[in-house]
Design an enzyme around this catalytic site. Structure first.
Site, mmCIF file in Angstrom:
data_model
loop_
_atom_site.group_PDB
_atom_site.id
_atom_site.type_symbol
_atom_site.label_atom_id
_atom_site.label_comp_id
_atom_site.label_asym_id
_atom_site.label_seq_id
_atom_site.Cartn_x
_atom_site.Cartn_y
_atom_site.Cartn_z
ATOM 1 N N HIS A 195 25.586 33.418 -98.982
ATOM 2 C CA HIS A 195 25.048 34.163 -97.841
ATOM 3 C C HIS A 195 25.113 33.348 -96.563
ATOM 4 O O HIS A 195 25.345 33.881 -95.480
ATOM 5 C CB HIS A 195 23.589 34.573 -98.122
ATOM 6 C CG HIS A 195 23.510 35.883 -98.838
ATOM 7 N ND1 HIS A 195 22.373 36.325 -99.458
ATOM 8 C CD2 HIS A 195 24.436 36.848 -99.037
ATOM 9 C CE1 HIS A 195 22.600 37.510 -99.997
ATOM 10 N NE2 HIS A 195 23.848 37.840 -99.763
ATOM 11 N N GLU A 438 51.797 55.292 -104.399
ATOM 12 C CA GLU A 438 52.029 53.885 -104.687
ATOM 13 C C GLU A 438 52.998 53.678 -105.855
ATOM 14 O O GLU A 438 53.171 52.579 -106.349
ATOM 15 C CB GLU A 438 50.712 53.135 -104.913
ATOM 16 C CG GLU A 438 49.701 53.823 -105.773
ATOM 17 C CD GLU A 438 48.361 53.083 -105.818
ATOM 18 O OE1 GLU A 438 48.232 51.971 -105.304
ATOM 19 O OE2 GLU A 438 47.426 53.652 -106.401
ATOM 20 N N ASP A 462 51.115 48.248 -104.392
ATOM 21 C CA ASP A 462 51.738 48.688 -105.635
ATOM 22 C C ASP A 462 53.120 49.286 -105.392
ATOM 23 O O ASP A 462 54.034 49.087 -106.187
ATOM 24 C CB ASP A 462 50.835 49.700 -106.356
ATOM 25 C CG ASP A 462 49.744 48.983 -107.133
ATOM 26 O OD1 ASP A 462 50.061 47.999 -107.819
ATOM 27 O OD2 ASP A 462 48.570 49.392 -107.022
ATOM 28 N N CYS A 509 47.170 52.168 -96.605
ATOM 29 C CA CYS A 509 46.031 51.284 -96.842
ATOM 30 C C CYS A 509 46.407 50.001 -97.585
ATOM 31 O O CYS A 509 45.556 49.196 -97.906
ATOM 32 C CB CYS A 509 44.917 52.021 -97.596
ATOM 33 S SG CYS A 509 45.444 52.660 -99.188
#
Ligand code: PEP
Ligand code: MG
Length: 578
Positions: A195, A438, A462, A509
């Site tokens: 964190h 893909e 992919d 994407c």
């Protein structure tokens, strides 16, 4: 020669300043037995230390400036919640009573027991949550030991511009140090997922962790911290200092330019608006996406909710998780991708499957697995449909390869919708359903996909793997990875055209969408929806805003008609220089 040490750079930027040590001051804790009649006093002493810790954290929380509030309060809230948890509040009290020991020893014993549980976790993210336990324990312990801590309203002018050297820093300490105007920090412990590291990135404090801090550094020594390369340098000559001052100015200049783009629309010079979405894997990532003003989330990889655990998240857990993401997006659209498990993303519940796959990337993964185990798929679809009542959601299915899979998937969704209607459970009736392109077969038949679906999204990671027959996990063949291979470009082109002729949106994407080298090429090919990792957003926007699509046209035509990779590379250079 300057003295240089390296660790993990977890927050970029160059800091130049004087050394300031924060000693690792939790002295060895020893067991002391407590007389029977003093036990309740010891319990009260422990409870007082917990109460003080709560108050200190609340004070810190209340002093966070509005500009960083949304980004950092969660970290403090997490610790405040932990201070309510019986694991840290009641368990040590029981230990004090049962073992008749001092509060410090009870707290340390409980910390060690919790740490052992965390150490056994497979997920590196969850494993580093052990830091949170340590940080909360540290604060209670400091109160028990009456050690001085920096308070929310303290001002220490010596900290201004300092490079902090510490064994470890808690998120609360990091926030307080930022208020004091430190230049950067180095810690001996911690990793990129802690964190404190995440916070350093959010607060834009250059930071290096996991670095063995040399004893030869004295307070006040001039230091250079290079957060990009994970370096701590003792600046003992002017030449090194000058070099880093120059680098610092260059970085600052770039950052100011990019920051200035946060609130400007992404639009090409010839007026074509472009949507810039972010890819996320966990609910926490929304915060970073929002920080860069993403138009929404173009890919939410839900499989991460299924990984590193023995059980499968049930419908309610999934519904709550998706709803939480929707809520934190505050009206921005979210594309939820259904489970893409198998191959490189393995879930424990799959390991028990008796048949070992010979070629997992070509095997039973993603939608294939979901259509085989429809119970598993239906639970997720129900959760997504229910969550769609909470805000703008699109549902996206990975790895579709033929029409039959599309029809099966759509039928399943229709059945679940009918069930929900019958039970008067709310969902978005007009929920858009899309598919990822893909697999080369999907791109080649993209028109059929476009007829059945509401949108398409090109998954180049992919698509490139399957088109060029290069295992994306095998380093030996990485040299063959080429997003601008003529075969890949043709498949992308086919997909974009299929979307246009069927009047449905097409986005990209995969990683190619976030690679600056291909931004102009993709714009020229007609792509106007990009979904990229949040940190790439502003850099891509910068290129978009400097591009005139019309002017790219002749070079794009040359690229798309070429069969030669070297020729395409030359054209790409021309395109990117224009
Ligand atoms: C892709 O294949 O390009 C993609 C975005 O999906 P993932 O990387 O999750 O397989
Ligand atoms: Mg993929």
């Amino acid at each position: 020669m300057s003295n240089k040490k390296s660790g993990h750079g977890v927050s970029p930027g160059i800091a130049i300043g004087h050394a300031w040590r924060i000693e690792h001051d939790l002295t060895e804790i020893f067991e002391v037995s407590i007389a029977q009649d003093q036990i309740e006093d010891e319990v009260s002493r422990f409870r007082r230390a917990v109460r003080m810790a709560r108050q200190q954290l609340r004070d810190i929380r209340n002093n966070i400036p509005d500009s960083t509030r949304a980004d950092v309060t969660d970290f403090i809230d997490t610790h405040l919640l932990m201070l309510e948890d019986s694991m840290l509040t009641s368990a040590p009290v029981e230990l004090i009573r049962d073992s008749q020991c001092n509060a410090e020893w009870a707290l340390k014993s409980q910390r060690d027991a919790l740490a052992a549980v965390f150490d056994q976790m497979d997920d590196p993210y969850l494993r580093t949550r052990k830091d949170d336990v340590d940080h909360v324990v540290k604060r209670i312990m400091q109160n028990l030991l009456k050690q001085e801590t920096l308070g929310a309203n303290d001002v220490n002018p010596q900290l201004k511009g300092a490079i902090i050297l510490a064994y470890d820093l808690t998120p609360a300490e990091t926030i307080l140090l930022q208020h004091q105007g430190i230049a950067g920090f180095v810690t001996e412990t911690g990793g990129p997922l802690s964190h404190t590291a995440i916070l350093a990135r959010n607060l834009e404090i250059p930071a290096v962790v996991g670095l063995a801090i040399s004893r030869s550094i004295h307070e006040g020594d001039m230091l250079i911290l290079d957060g990009d390369n994970g370096l701590l340098i003792q600046a003992d000559n002017q030449e090194t200092l000058d070099t880093y001052h120059r680098k610092q100015r260059d970085i600052e200049h770039r950052r100011t330019i990019l920051d200035g783009l946060k609130n400007t629309p992404s639009i090409t010079l010839d007026g074509i608006p472009v949507h810039l979405y972010a890819n996320i894997e966990r609910r926490e990532d929304v915060r970073i996406a929002r920080r860069y003003n993403a138009d929404g989330i173009g890919l939410y990889r839900t499989e991460f909710l299924f990984m590193n655990r023995q059980d499968i998240p049930d419908e309610q857990e999934q519904y709550q998780e998706y709803s939480a993401v929707i809520k934190s997006l505050q009206g921005l659209p979210l594309t939820i991708r259904t489970l893409d498990i198998g191959a490189d993303k393995c879930a424990d519940f799959l390991v028990s499957s008796p048949r070992k796959q010979i070629n997992p990337a070509l095997g039973l993964r993603a939608v294939r697995l979901c259509l085989k185990y429809t119970d598993l798929f239906s639970i997720q679809l129900r959760a997504i449909l229910r969550a769609s009542a909470k805000g703008p959601v699109r549902l996206m299915v990975p790895m579709l390869s033929n029409e039959s899979e599309i029809l099966q998937m759509l039928q399943l969704i229709e059945n679940i919708k009918a069930e929900l209607r019958a039970n008067h459970i709310e969902f978005d009736e007009s929920l858009a359903i899309g598919g990822m392109i893909e697999i080369p077969a999907a791109a080649l038949t993209a028109t059929s996909f476009a007829r059945h679906l509401d949108f398409l999204s090109i998954g180049t990671n992919d698509l490139i793997q399957y088109t060029l027959a290069i295992d994306r996990l095998d380093d030996e063949v990485t040299y063959l990875y080429d997003p601008a291979h003529p075969a890949v470009l043709r498949l992308i082109q086919m997909t974009i055209s299929a979307g246009k002729s069927n009047d449905i949106p097409v986005s990209m994407c995969g990683e190619m969408a976030g690679d600056l080298k291909y931004t102009r090429l993709l714009l020229g090919m007609g792509l106007t929806d990009f979904s990229v990792s949040p940190s790439a957003l502003l850099k891509i926007k910068e290129v978009i805003n400097q591009t005139s699509i019309e002017k790219l046209d002749p070079v794009i035509r040359n690229i798309l008609s070429s069969d030669s990779s070297s020729e395409i590379q030359q054209h790409l250079d021309t395109l990117n220089k224009a």
